[in-house]
Scaffold this motif. Structure first.
Motif, PDB file in Angstrom:
ATOM      1  N   CYS A  47       1.002  -1.227  -0.029  1.00  0.00           N
ATOM      2  CA  CYS A  47      -0.008  -0.095   0.096  1.00  0.00           C
ATOM      3  C   CYS A  47       0.960   1.233  -0.012  1.00  0.00           C
ATOM      4  CB  CYS A  47      -0.833  -0.009   1.172  1.00  0.00           C
ATOM      5  SG  CYS A  47      -1.962   1.491   1.423  1.00  0.00           S
ATOM      6  N   ALA A  48       0.676   2.280  -0.827  1.00  0.00           N
ATOM      7  CA  ALA A  48       1.230   3.502  -0.781  1.00  0.00           C
ATOM      8  C   ALA A  48       0.370   4.748  -0.736  1.00  0.00           C
ATOM      9  CB  ALA A  48       2.235   3.538  -1.944  1.00  0.00           C
ATOM     10  N   ALA A  49       0.895   5.990  -0.274  1.00  0.00           N
ATOM     11  CA  ALA A  49       0.211   7.061  -0.126  1.00  0.00           C
ATOM     12  C   ALA A  49       0.941   8.158  -0.681  1.00  0.00           C
ATOM     13  CB  ALA A  49      -0.030   7.357   1.290  1.00  0.00           C
ATOM     14  N   ARG A  50       0.061   8.947  -1.497  1.00  0.00           N
ATOM     15  CA  ARG A  50       0.602  10.076  -2.324  1.00  0.00           C
ATOM     16  C   ARG A  50       0.007  11.558  -1.796  1.00  0.00           C
ATOM     17  NH1 ARG A  50      -0.031  12.851  -7.069  1.00  0.00           N
ATOM     18  NH2 ARG A  50       1.966  13.598  -8.005  1.00  0.00           N
ATOM     19  N   SER A  51       0.596  12.276  -1.195  1.00  0.00           N
ATOM     20  CA  SER A  51       0.287  13.677  -0.627  1.00  0.00           C
ATOM     21  C   SER A  51      -0.094  14.488  -1.461  1.00  0.00           C
ATOM     22  CB  SER A  51       1.519  14.054   0.336  1.00  0.00           C
ATOM     23  OG  SER A  51       2.432  14.422  -0.558  1.00  0.00           O
ATOM     24  N   SER A  52      -1.050  13.937  -2.509  1.00  0.00           N
ATOM     25  CA  SER A  52      -1.767  14.835  -3.620  1.00  0.00           C
ATOM     26  C   SER A  52      -2.959  14.148  -4.005  1.00  0.00           C
ATOM     27  CB  SER A  52      -0.823  14.861  -4.746  1.00  0.00           C
ATOM     28  OG  SER A  52      -1.306  15.391  -5.835  1.00  0.00           O
ATOM     29  N   SER A  53      -3.866  14.751  -4.442  1.00  0.00           N
ATOM     30  CA  SER A  53      -5.184  14.200  -4.916  1.00  0.00           C
ATOM     31  C   SER A  53      -4.978  13.507  -6.314  1.00  0.00           C
ATOM     32  CB  SER A  53      -6.117  15.051  -4.961  1.00  0.00           C
ATOM     33  OG  SER A  53      -6.012  16.419  -5.974  1.00  0.00           O
ATOM     34  N   LEU A  54      -3.877  13.813  -7.122  1.00  0.00           N
ATOM     35  CA  LEU A  54      -3.670  13.068  -8.367  1.00  0.00           C
ATOM     36  C   LEU A  54      -3.254  11.865  -8.493  1.00  0.00           C
ATOM     37  CD1 LEU A  54      -2.064  16.290 -10.151  1.00  0.00           C
ATOM     38  CD2 LEU A  54      -4.605  15.941  -9.992  1.00  0.00           C
ATOM     39  N   LEU A  55      -4.112  11.009  -9.442  1.00  0.00           N
ATOM     40  CA  LEU A  55      -3.691   9.589  -9.581  1.00  0.00           C
ATOM     41  C   LEU A  55      -2.344   9.319 -10.282  1.00  0.00           C
ATOM     42  CD1 LEU A  55      -6.907   7.730 -10.413  1.00  0.00           C
ATOM     43  CD2 LEU A  55      -6.014   8.250  -8.266  1.00  0.00           C
ATOM     44  N   ARG A  56      -1.470   8.671  -9.843  1.00  0.00           N
ATOM     45  CA  ARG A  56      -0.068   8.439 -10.473  1.00  0.00           C
ATOM     46  C   ARG A  56       0.074   6.703 -10.326  1.00  0.00           C
ATOM     47  NH1 ARG A  56      -1.101  12.540 -12.351  1.00  0.00           N
ATOM     48  NH2 ARG A  56       0.310  14.487 -12.291  1.00  0.00           N
TER      49      ARG A  56
END
Length: 124
Positions: A96-105
């Motif tokens: 599982c990973a989290a990205r501090s942005s709302s955009l999908l990557r």
């Protein structure tokens, strides 16, 4: 800092199902895009699926489209991965990973926080 802990992995027969959970702590992930990646033995880690903060938009790798479903419960600070119709080629450690942005990557480098992974083994 965000800590991520995956759970729900295990051994399942081909055609079976598993539900992975990713519990976040340290900070609310309400505004974070979340992703699942996997790494099979001898292979590089690969993107599986991502979901934006609201859960409205998702993006799946072709290899899992129609079989896996990502969802999130922001009230519980948790993301889920429902995996159906599992195949032996789905065998991997799932992260599982989290990205501090709302955009999908899809790139690993776009994610800021990672869990330790949970093993999924699908027998034929």
């Amino acid at each position: 800092q965000v800590q991520l802990v995956e759970s729900g992995g295990g051994l399942v027969q081909a055609g079976g199902s598993l539900r992975l959970s990713c519990a976040a702590s340290g900070r609310t992930i309400n505004n974070y895009a979340m992703g699942w990646f996997r790494q099979a033995p001898g292979k590089e880690r690969e993107f599986v699926v991502a979901i934006i903060w609201s859960g409205v938009t998702t993006y799946y790798a072709d290899s899992v489209k129609g079989r896996f479903t990502i969802s999130r419960d922001n009230a519980k600070n948790t993301v889920y991965l429902q995996m159906n119709s599992l195949k032996p080629e789905d065998t991997a450690v799932y992260y599982c990973a989290a990205r501090s942005s709302s955009l999908l990557r899809q790139r690993e480098s776009d994610y800021d926080y990672w869990g330790q992974g949970t093993q999924v083994t699908v027998s034929s």
